[in-house]
Design a protein around this motif. Structure first.
Motif, PDB file in Angstrom:
ATOM      1  N   GLY A  18      31.900 -13.200 -83.499  1.00 54.56           N
ATOM      2  CA  GLY A  18      30.685 -13.077 -84.292  1.00 54.56           C
ATOM      3  C   GLY A  18      30.736 -13.799 -85.613  1.00 54.56           C
ATOM      4  N   ASP A  19      31.820 -14.510 -85.885  1.00 49.87           N
ATOM      5  CA  ASP A  19      31.927 -15.240 -87.149  1.00 49.87           C
ATOM      6  C   ASP A  19      31.268 -16.601 -86.974  1.00 49.87           C
ATOM      7  N   LEU A  20      30.017 -16.703 -87.412  1.00 51.62           N
ATOM      8  CA  LEU A  20      29.269 -17.938 -87.218  1.00 51.62           C
ATOM      9  C   LEU A  20      29.518 -18.936 -88.335  1.00 51.62           C
ATOM     10  N   THR A  21      30.377 -18.575 -89.261  1.00 54.39           N
ATOM     11  CA  THR A  21      30.713 -19.523 -90.340  1.00 54.39           C
ATOM     12  C   THR A  21      32.071 -20.177 -90.107  1.00 54.39           C
ATOM     13  N   SER A  22      32.709 -19.849 -88.996  1.00 54.20           N
ATOM     14  CA  SER A  22      34.036 -20.404 -88.702  1.00 54.20           C
ATOM     15  C   SER A  22      33.942 -21.907 -88.457  1.00 54.20           C
ATOM     16  N   ARG A  23      34.727 -22.639 -89.195  1.00 52.92           N
ATOM     17  CA  ARG A  23      34.775 -24.090 -89.038  1.00 52.92           C
ATOM     18  C   ARG A  23      36.225 -24.542 -88.899  1.00 52.92           C
ATOM     19  N   ILE A  24      36.378 -25.722 -88.394  1.00 59.24           N
ATOM     20  CA  ILE A  24      37.726 -26.333 -88.287  1.00 59.24           C
ATOM     21  C   ILE A  24      37.836 -27.370 -89.388  1.00 59.24           C
ATOM     22  N   ASP A  25      38.569 -27.017 -90.437  1.00 51.58           N
ATOM     23  CA  ASP A  25      38.666 -27.913 -91.586  1.00 51.58           C
ATOM     24  C   ASP A  25      39.840 -28.903 -91.469  1.00 51.58           C
ATOM     25  N   GLU A  26      40.899 -28.504 -90.810  1.00 55.35           N
ATOM     26  CA  GLU A  26      42.065 -29.412 -90.676  1.00 55.35           C
ATOM     27  C   GLU A  26      41.735 -30.540 -89.718  1.00 55.35           C
ATOM     28  N   ARG A  27      41.937 -31.734 -90.176  1.00 49.91           N
ATOM     29  CA  ARG A  27      41.596 -32.894 -89.350  1.00 49.91           C
ATOM     30  C   ARG A  27      42.557 -32.994 -88.162  1.00 49.91           C
ATOM     31  N   PHE A  28      41.968 -33.359 -87.006  1.00 44.67           N
ATOM     32  CA  PHE A  28      42.763 -33.602 -85.812  1.00 44.67           C
ATOM     33  C   PHE A  28      43.198 -35.056 -85.777  1.00 44.67           C
ATOM     34  N   ALA A  29      44.017 -35.334 -84.825  1.00 47.96           N
ATOM     35  CA  ALA A  29      44.383 -36.732 -84.581  1.00 47.96           C
ATOM     36  C   ALA A  29      43.148 -37.505 -84.151  1.00 47.96           C
ATOM     37  N   GLU A  30      43.231 -38.796 -84.228  1.00 45.06           N
ATOM     38  CA  GLU A  30      42.059 -39.637 -83.995  1.00 45.06           C
ATOM     39  C   GLU A  30      41.436 -39.380 -82.628  1.00 45.06           C
ATOM     40  N   ASP A  31      42.285 -39.188 -81.614  1.00 43.07           N
ATOM     41  CA  ASP A  31      41.758 -38.975 -80.260  1.00 43.07           C
ATOM     42  C   ASP A  31      41.008 -37.651 -80.135  1.00 43.07           C
ATOM     43  N   TYR A  32      41.299 -36.674 -81.041  1.00 44.36           N
ATOM     44  CA  TYR A  32      40.682 -35.344 -80.934  1.00 44.36           C
ATOM     45  C   TYR A  32      39.752 -35.025 -82.118  1.00 44.36           C
ATOM     46  N   GLU A  33      39.566 -36.023 -82.999  1.00 46.57           N
ATOM     47  CA  GLU A  33      38.728 -35.779 -84.176  1.00 46.57           C
ATOM     48  C   GLU A  33      37.271 -35.534 -83.795  1.00 46.57           C
ATOM     49  N   ARG A  34      36.785 -36.182 -82.777  1.00 47.22           N
ATOM     50  CA  ARG A  34      35.389 -35.970 -82.349  1.00 47.22           C
ATOM     51  C   ARG A  34      35.179 -34.553 -81.857  1.00 47.22           C
ATOM     52  N   LEU A  35      36.205 -33.981 -81.210  1.00 42.45           N
ATOM     53  CA  LEU A  35      36.111 -32.604 -80.739  1.00 42.45           C
ATOM     54  C   LEU A  35      35.911 -31.652 -81.917  1.00 42.45           C
ATOM     55  N   ARG A  36      36.614 -31.894 -83.043  1.00 44.88           N
ATOM     56  CA  ARG A  36      36.444 -31.056 -84.240  1.00 44.88           C
ATOM     57  C   ARG A  36      35.048 -31.232 -84.830  1.00 44.88           C
ATOM     58  N   SER A  37      34.614 -32.496 -84.871  1.00 48.06           N
ATOM     59  CA  SER A  37      33.292 -32.756 -85.455  1.00 48.06           C
ATOM     60  C   SER A  37      32.189 -32.096 -84.638  1.00 48.06           C
ATOM     61  N   ASP A  38      32.297 -32.195 -83.307  1.00 50.71           N
ATOM     62  CA  ASP A  38      31.275 -31.590 -82.447  1.00 50.71           C
ATOM     63  C   ASP A  38      31.273 -30.076 -82.598  1.00 50.71           C
ATOM     64  N   PHE A  39      32.473 -29.460 -82.693  1.00 49.90           N
ATOM     65  CA  PHE A  39      32.520 -28.009 -82.865  1.00 49.90           C
ATOM     66  C   PHE A  39      31.860 -27.596 -84.178  1.00 49.90           C
ATOM     67  N   ASN A  40      32.189 -28.312 -85.276  1.00 46.81           N
ATOM     68  CA  ASN A  40      31.603 -27.966 -86.565  1.00 46.81           C
ATOM     69  C   ASN A  40      30.101 -28.171 -86.541  1.00 46.81           C
ATOM     70  N   ALA A  41      29.630 -29.211 -85.862  1.00 50.39           N
ATOM     71  CA  ALA A  41      28.189 -29.448 -85.774  1.00 50.39           C
ATOM     72  C   ALA A  41      27.511 -28.348 -84.974  1.00 50.39           C
ATOM     73  N   THR A  42      28.171 -27.859 -83.952  1.00 54.87           N
ATOM     74  CA  THR A  42      27.625 -26.782 -83.141  1.00 54.87           C
ATOM     75  C   THR A  42      27.495 -25.497 -83.956  1.00 54.87           C
ATOM     76  N   VAL A  43      28.562 -25.215 -84.743  1.00 54.21           N
ATOM     77  CA  VAL A  43      28.533 -24.031 -85.610  1.00 54.21           C
ATOM     78  C   VAL A  43      27.390 -24.135 -86.631  1.00 54.21           C
ATOM     79  N   ASP A  44      27.252 -25.328 -87.211  1.00 58.10           N
ATOM     80  CA  ASP A  44      26.178 -25.516 -88.202  1.00 58.10           C
ATOM     81  C   ASP A  44      24.823 -25.301 -87.534  1.00 58.10           C
TER      82      ASP A  44
END
Length: 308
Positions: free
Chosen positions: A282-308
């Motif tokens: 239920g935590d809708l403010t949860s974000r992934i702030d630590e950057r991933f490696a280049e191959d997985y950085e888009r996965l972090r960005s998409d997750f944060n965009a989904t949360v937003d």
């Protein structure tokens, strides 16, 4: 693998190829020296035998010319005097000497004495008197010459001798002994020099390559292999080892890249799993702030965009 390679390298000094090569050179040289010495000895014996045979024939021919009238008129005293003169001239070469009349009967004998030699001379004297020709054995150190006298040169007896070449051969070897000692010294010196040269040409380069191979076996791939610029077999071996070092270095780099990729993947999965767990709670403010490696950085960005 490194332990096995190290054990193999550690055993090299006990089975040094340099020692084997030096031993092979020494054995080959020794065999050649023995063969040369054997041939030289045989040649020396043949030369000495031929020289003594010619000397014996000359003495017997001269003695036969002097003994003709003495045998014809049975002058035993003169015959014995001539025979003793032969013995004196022959020295230690004489074994047996003898004079026979026309009936092959022994008139006089001289020499140290040898029953077998005397019997052989008696047999040869009979042949010489019968044929009127000189008789000699192979080697020409046993000879009997017929004694002829008168206008018709009738055979009135024979004179013969048995000589030995032992004294002459001993003298030859005694004179050759200093040269043989010098030759042996030169042989040992050349063997030592050849061993030292082989050590410089093969032992040291191979030792350096063995040390480099030990470094590669232990995983030390940072140092370049020496002597790759040589144009001989050692250079070829060094270049092969350098190629192996390069391949092992590439394999290590590839393994390190795979390890880094697995670490990046694990970090991305763990970060995403943690964020999804918070989101499911239920935590809708949860974000992934630590950057991933280049191959997985888009996965972090998409997750944060989904949360937003």
């Amino acid at each position: 693998m490194p332990n096995g390679a190290s054990a193999a390298l550690a055993s090299l000094p006990r089975r040094s190829i340099l020692i084997r090569i030096s031993g092979l050179i020494a054995a080959t040289t020794f065999v050649v020296a023995i063969l040369l010495a054997t041939f030289a000895t045989r040649s020396a014996l043949d030369i000495v035998g031929d020289a003594l045979g010619e000397e014996l024939q000359s003495i017997l021919v001269g003695s036969a010319a002097n003994l003709g009238p003495h045998l014809r008129f049975k002058n035993i005293e003169a015959i014995e005097e001539d025979l003793n003169g032969q013995l004196q001239r022959a020295g230690d070469k004489a074994v047996a000497l003898g004079v026979w009349n026309a009936d092959a009967e022994s008139i006089a004998q001289a020499g140290p004495g040898d029953t077998e030699a005397a019997a052989k001379l008696q047999e040869m004297a009979l042949q010489a008197i019968s044929s009127g020709e000189a008789v000699f054995q192979r080697g020409r150190l046993v000879q009997v010459v017929p004694v002829k006298f008168g206008p018709n040169q009738a055979t009135v007896g024979a004179v013969g001798a048995v000589w030995t070449a032992q004294g002459a051969v001993t003298a030859v070897f005694r004179n050759a002994a200093p040269g043989m000692v010098v030759t042996m010294g030169l042989f040992l010196g050349l063997l030592f020099a050849a061993t030292a040269l082989l050590r410089r040409m093969l032992g040291r380069p191979l030792g350096t390559l063995c040390a480099a191979m030990g470094d590669v076996a232990r995983g030390d791939l940072d140092n370049a292999i020496p002597m790759t610029d040589r144009a001989d077999e050692i250079g070829e071996l060094a270049r092969s080892l350098e190629s192996l070092r390069g391949d092992l270095g590439q394999m290590r780099a590839a393994e390190m890249r795979r390890e880094a990729a697995r670490a990046d993947q694990t970090r991305a999965i763990e970060g995403l799993a943690s964020a999804l767990q918070a989101l499911s709670g239920g935590d809708l403010t949860s974000r992934i702030d630590e950057r991933f490696a280049e191959d997985y950085e888009r996965l972090r960005s998409d997750f944060n965009a989904t949360v937003d």
